[in-house]
Enzyme design. Structure first.
Site, PDB file in Angstrom:
ATOM      1  CG  ASP A 127     -38.907  23.810  37.414  1.00  9.31           C
ATOM      2  OD1 ASP A 127     -37.747  23.145  37.228  1.00  9.31           O
ATOM      3  OD2 ASP A 127     -39.242  24.586  36.000  1.00  9.31           O
ATOM      4  CD  GLU A 131     -35.617  27.708  32.233  1.00 10.80           C
ATOM      5  OE1 GLU A 131     -35.990  27.348  31.476  1.00 10.80           O
ATOM      6  OE2 GLU A 131     -34.722  27.465  33.229  1.00 10.80           O
TER       7      GLU A 131
HETATM    8  C1  FRU Z   1     -36.891  25.191  34.382  1.00  8.84           C
HETATM    9  C2  FRU Z   1     -37.893  24.760  33.114  1.00  8.84           C
HETATM   10  C3  FRU Z   1     -39.194  25.890  32.989  1.00  8.84           C
HETATM   11  C4  FRU Z   1     -39.991  24.696  32.331  1.00  8.84           C
HETATM   12  C5  FRU Z   1     -39.616  23.469  32.781  1.00  8.84           C
HETATM   13  C6  FRU Z   1     -39.961  22.307  31.844  1.00  8.84           C
HETATM   14  O1  FRU Z   1     -36.300  24.301  35.057  1.00  8.84           O
HETATM   15  O2  FRU Z   1     -36.895  24.824  32.149  1.00  8.84           O
HETATM   16  O3  FRU Z   1     -38.754  26.997  32.383  1.00  8.84           O
HETATM   17  O4  FRU Z   1     -41.234  25.352  32.476  1.00  8.84           O
HETATM   18  O5  FRU Z   1     -38.259  23.496  33.288  1.00  8.84           O
HETATM   19  O6  FRU Z   1     -39.953  21.028  32.796  1.00  8.84           O
END
Ligand code: FRU
Length: 436
Positions: free
Chosen positions: A38, A209
Site C-alpha cells: 500500500d 481496509e
Molecule cells: C492492505 C493491508 C492493510 C495493512 C497492510 C499490511 O493491503 O492489508 O490493511 O495495513 O496491507 O501490509
C-alpha cells in the site's frame, strides 16, 4: 559442497539495487529493492509529493513491515530516501496517513509532519493499535510519540488510520473489520469516538481496509478498499458518496448499492494525498490474489499512475458516480504525438463516427499481447483481456482475466493507454470514465 554458487557467495552489508530487472517500470514508482504494497502517508509540501509505502527493506516478499519513503515533483522521476518508520516493540508498521499540522494544534511545532499508522503485533499481527510519529524536518526523519499507542479498540482488525482536517478539528477514520470507526480530536493526542460507518452499506465480502476521505465537487467521498470480494475477484476499491459533518459519514446511495472505482484487477489500497495542489490519489498496482508471486525478484510491485476525481450524475440511475481521470499535470509529461509505441509511453486512441457494433484493439509486440473491445450493443461495454499471451502468467490462476465496464458514448470514443515495461493502464472517457 562443490556447487558453483558457494564459490561465488560473498558477505555484503548492502543490497543490490542496480537497475537490472526486466519488469522494472520506467515511470511508475517501484522500490529499488524489496517488497512494496500500500501507499501510505501521502502528502504534498513545498512543491514535493511525499510517498511512503508498506515496505520490506530486507526482501522482495511481505514481512518486516516498515514505511519506505520517496519524493517526486511529477510522478515520473522519483528520489528514494531512507526508511522512515521501522518496526518497534509495539509491532510492525502497517498502513496509515500523514497530515501537516499547520497551526501547531499538537504542540510539536508549526508545520510538524504527523504520521498515524497501525502497530500490528503478535505472530499473526492480530493485536492492532494506532500510533503516532512526528517529523520536524519535513517528513525525512520521524520520532515515535512517547505515549503510543494513541487509539486502541479491542478488535483484531483495527487498522489503516486516515486523518483529515475538518473545519477546526481533526477526524480519524479507522478500518474495523467491515466498518469504519470515526473519531475526532483537537490536538491529535486525545481522541473521541464519534460513530461507525458501513453497517448494511456497500460490499461486505471481505475485510475493509485503507479508507480515504476527501471532498470533491461539493460532496464527500470515501474510498474503501476491500479484500477479498473485489468486482473481478480479490482486492478492489469501492466508493461511497455522501455527506460528512465531522461526526458522521452519511452515504447517499441506497443501502447495498456497490460502486467500484476501477474495472481492472490491479488497483488496491487507493489513498489520497493530504494538501495537494489538485485532488490526487494513487493505488498499489496489484492484487492480493497473486501480488506475492508476480515474477520479479529484486523488488516486487509498483504504484499506479496518479489520478484525480470528479462527480458526475448518471443519466440512467440519477445517482452520482465518481469518475477517475489521469492527473493532468502528470499526463502533460507525455508526448501526445507518438509515432511508435515504446515500452513506456502514452497512446491515445480517438474514434469518431463509429457505427460498427464492435471495435477491437490489440496492443502487441513480438511476444505479448493484450486485447480490448468496445462493444456497442445495448448499454455498451469496454472489455480488457489480459490473456495467456500477455506475458508470464503461470504464477497465479486468476492473473489472466477479461474485465469490463459500462461504456457507451454514441459514436465518439477516447481511450488513453499508459504503457510501461510491466503494465498497461487504460483510461476511457466520454462514457463512464473508468480505469483498467
Ligand atoms: C492492505 C493491508 C492493510 C495493512 C497492510 C499490511 O493491503 O492489508 O490493511 O495495513 O496491507 O501490509
Amino acid at each position: 559442497e562443490d556447487a558453483i554458487g558457494w564459490s561465488k557467495l560473498q558477505l555484503s552489508d548492502t543490497y543490490d539495487d542496480s537497475d537490472h530487472e526486466y519488469y522494472r517500470p520506467q515511470y511508475h514508482f517501484a522500490p529499488k529493492f524489496g517488497w512494496m504494497n500500500d501507499p501510505n502517508g501521502l502528502f504534498y509540501l513545498d512543491g514535493l509529493y511525499h510517498l511512503y509505502y508498506q515496505y520490506n527493506p530486507f526482501a522482495s516478499t511481505w514481512g518486516n513491515m516498515s514505511w519506505g519513503h520517496a519524493t517526486t515533483k511529477d510522478f515520473v522521476h522519483f528520489d528514494h530516501h531512507p526508511v522512515a518508520l521501522l518496526p518497534d516493540e509495539l509491532g510492525a508498521i502497517f498502513s496509515g496517513s500523514i497530515v501537516v499540522d499547520k497551526e501547531n494544534t499538537a504542540g510539536f511545532g508549526k508545520n510538524a509532519v504527523i504520521a498515524f499508522y497501525t502497530n500490528a503485533n503478535k505472530e499473526d499481527f492480530t493485536e492492532q493499535s494506532n500510533s503516532m510519529a512526528i517529523s520536524t524536518d519535513g517528513g525525512y526523519t520521524f520520532k515515535k510519540y512517547e505515549h503510543n499507542p494513541v487509539v486502541t479498540f479491542d478488535c483484531p482488525d483495527f487498522r489503516d488510520p486516515t486523518l483529515i482536517r475538518y473545519k477546526n478539528q481533526w477526524n480519524l477514520f479507522i478500518a474495523t473489520k467491515q466498518w469504519i470507526r470515526i473519531y475526532s480530536s483537537q490536538n491529535l493526542k486525545e481522541w473521541k469516538f464519534e460513530s461507525e460507518f458501513g453497517h448494511g452499506i456497500g460490499n461486505h465480502e471481505g475485510v475493509w481496509e485503507c479508507p480515504t476521505v476527501f471532498e470533491v465537487d461539493g460532496r464527500w467521498v470515501m474510498l474503501l478498499n476491500i479484500n477479498p470480494g473485489g468486482v473481478f475477484g480479490g482486492s478492489a476499491t469501492q466508493y461511497f458518496i455522501g455527506d460528512f459533518d465531522g461526526h458522521e459519514f452519511k452515504c447517499e446511495f441506497p443501502p447495498r448499492v456497490v460502486k467500484w472505482m476501477d474495472f481492472g484487477k490491479d488497483a488496491y489500497a487507493t489513498v489520497a494525498f493530504h494538501n495537494p495542489p489538485q485532488l490526487t490519489a494513487i493505488a498499489w498496482m496489484s492484487n492480493w490474489e497473486y501480488g506475492k508471486q508476480v515474477p520479479s525478484t529484486q523488488f516486487r510491485s509498483a504504484f499506479s499512475i496518479p489520478r484525480t476525481f470528479k462527480i458526475v450524475e448518471n443519466p440512467t440511475t440519477h445517482e452520482r458516480d465518481l469518475y477517475s481521470i489521469p492527473l493532468p499535470s502528470f499526463e502533460q509529461c507525455f508526448s501526445k504525438a507518438v509515432d511508435k509505441i515504446t515500452p513506456s509511453c502514452l497512446v491515445e486512441i480517438e474514434l469518431t463516427g463509429v457505427t460498427a457494433k464492435q471495435v477491437n484493439i490489440t496492443l502487441k509486440n513480438e511476444h505479448e499481447h493484450v486485447d480490448m473491445e468496445i462493444n456497442r450493443c445495448h448499454e455498451g461495454r469496454f472489455y480488457f483481456t489480459r490473456g495467456c499471451q500477455s506475458g508470464i502468467h503461470d504464477f497465479g490462476t486468476t492473473f489472466c482475466a477479461t474485465t469490463w465496464a459500462p461504456y457507451h458514448n454514441k459514436d465518439h470514443y477516447l481511450i488513453k493507454l499508459f504503457i510501461d515495461k510491466h503494465s498497461v493502464e487504460a483510461a476511457i472517457s466520454g462514457g463512464r470514465k473508468s480505469f483498467f
